[in-house]
Design an enzyme around this catalytic site. Structure first.
Site, short mmCIF file in Angstrom:
data_model
loop_
_atom_site.label_atom_id
_atom_site.label_comp_id
_atom_site.label_asym_id
_atom_site.label_seq_id
_atom_site.Cartn_x
_atom_site.Cartn_y
_atom_site.Cartn_z
N HIS A 305 -5.48 6.82 11.48
CA HIS A 305 -4.20 6.49 11.62
C HIS A 305 -3.89 5.37 12.40
CE1 HIS A 305 -0.05 7.54 11.48
NE2 HIS A 305 -0.13 8.47 10.67
N ASP A 362 -3.42 14.23 5.63
CA ASP A 362 -3.90 14.11 4.29
C ASP A 362 -5.38 14.68 4.06
OD1 ASP A 362 -1.73 12.87 3.22
OD2 ASP A 362 -2.33 10.90 3.91
#
Ligand code: CMC
Length: 427
Positions: A305, A362
């Protein structure tokens, strides 16, 4: 920190104010820099640039903290509801019982879409990706709801915001129904926001649909986890589109287009596809090796991320929710075991440790969504559905921000300098 930052350029010194937020890094206010120095800053991907002030969401990527209006995402996911979080993001405070009831009723009143919109769907191929349909249909809303496109009118802004939050589940469910060739279902306003969405998606007119409360709760929680995430790519897209004065429906359509990419919202679909491709835990080392190979474009989807250099707090809740849904539906999926094992191996691998790559939101969401019955193509649609609340709240904040200007980045030009035109016969 100091109250001024010093810059030496071209033999001259300049001072720039340092602004301090409630929490988080200070920012150097360089708004006057170009005028004074004739130099720009260079920051592709905005890795060191705060594009706005915001009171909505705070992320501490090193500590794995995510707060909405000061409330930790874990507490909201456990104790709150998506409608409550939507109210919080839009209005700044948690609602009282009366405020929540009023807000829910208002949203409920807007759940139907213009009847003509159903005809609009027929222009799409049946095998169209539902995100393609979402981009088109949400963009088309501005052609159906002219009476809420004046961005200078606060009442119209509020109506457009409520319309978007209320209609997006209806449109998302219609996109699904269209792809499977089943009739669209009208909303049932006796159900919750999330229950209504589940019914419009999985119900059929031929028989009654019972909302499974565990699935409803899990889905509502997934919506909470996706509601907002600071100035991510799609939110910045919404703000940038909105900065020109574009109407909110067009801005949210722009956000949906940006979200679609596999580096952003498309990662949930890509992550489950990857886990299914891996298949069994014995093939994990092969995929880990590919992820580490600089000559292979493959990346572990659902990992890493831009902001989190620690475990994404949303992934923690998501992993727990997988177990709850599996227990309640009495199902299992070998892909979950593969995911757990992949996480374990990656988190002990020096490549992932050194680069601080952890599972993100996710990584586990696709496993739950698949267990609930959604095809992978719908995963990003569900992300878009939930993130509409954040986009709308951020768009409203931008419109009322006195510092707001049209977003217009500059560049480091590396093309040819001016040169004379050469006629075709001389080339
Ligand atoms: N697998 C393997 N290597 C990775 C991964 C990954 N998933 N993510 C980052 N890296 C490596 C990357 O190769 C780079 O290595 P090096 O420094 O040697 O060149 C380093 O880690 C830093 O990566 P980056 O691409 O410069 O980092 P970024 O902040 O620009 O990208 C990211 C962040 C999310 C796009 C990236 O981690 C990624 O592509 N992850 C997979 C896609 C994904 O799961 N996206 C969902 C994000 S969370 C939901 C959302 O916000 O939409």
């Amino acid at each position: 920190m100091t109250d001024a930052a010093k810059l030496s350029i071209g033999g001259k010194d300049f001072d720039y104010p340092v602004l301090t937020g409630t929490i988080g890094p200070d920012v150097v206010d360089i708004r006057k820099m170009y005028g004074q120095t004739s130099a720009f800053t260079y920051d592709p991907g905005f890795t060191s640039t705060a594009s706005c002030q915001s009171t909505l969401t705070y992320i501490d990527g090193d500590e794995g903290v995510l707060l909405h209006r000061g409330y930790a995402i874990g507490e909201l996911a456990e104790q709150s509801s998506f409608m409550e979080v939507a109210y919080l993001l839009l209005n700044g405070e948690l609602p009282t019982k009366e405020e929540l009831a009023g807000f829910s009723t208002t949203i409920t009143r807007h759940t139907m879409v213009h009847e003509q919109l159903a005809a609009f769907f027929r222009g799409f191929r049946r095998d169209a990706h539902p995100m393609a349909i979402m981009c088109g249909v949400v963009g088309a809303l501005s052609a159906f709801y002219h009476d809420s496109t004046d961005i200078h009118d606060p009442v119209q802004r509020t109506i457009a915001s409520h319309r978007l939050i209320a209609k997006i589940p209806t449109i998302a469910a219609m996109a699904y129904k269209y792809s499977v060739g089943q009739p669209f279902l009208y909303p049932d306003n006796s159900l919750s926001y999330t229950g209504n969405f589940l019914r419009m998606t999985f119900g059929v007119p031929a028989e009654p649909y019972e909302v499974n409360p565990v699935v409803e709760k899990a889905m509502d929680r997934i919506f909470i986890l996706h509601a907002d995430h600071e100035q991510n790519a799609s939110t910045s897209t919404v703000r940038l589109a909105g900065s020109s004065g574009a109407n909110p429906f067009a801005c949210i359509a722009a956000g949906i287009a940006c979200l679609w990419g596999p580096a952003h919202g498309g990662a949930n679909e890509a992550a489950l596809n990857m886990l299914r491709e891996i298949g069994t835990p014995d093939r994990i080392p092969e995929f880990i090796a590919r992820a580490k190979d600089k000559n292979d474009p493959f990346r572990l989807m659902g990992f890493g991320h831009r902001v989190y250099k620690n475990y994404d707090p949303r992934a923690t809740v998501m992993q727990k929710t997988v177990r709850e849904v599996f227990d309640s539906l009495k199902v299992s999926d070998p892909v979950f075991e593969t995911a757990l094992r992949l996480e374990e191996i990656a988190l002990n691998d020096p490549y992932f440790v050194e680069k601080k790559l952890f599972p993100n939101v996710d990584f586990y969401s696709g496993i739950i969504l698949s267990a609930i019955g959604f095809p992978t193509e719908m995963f990003t649609v569900l992300f878009a559905l939930a993130r509409t609340v954040g986009w709308v709240a951020q768009w409203n904040e931008m419109i009322t921000d006195p510092d707001q200007k049209i977003g217009r980045p500059r560049q480091l030009y590396t093309g040819p300098a001016q040169r004379p035109y050469v006629g075709l016969d001389q080339r």
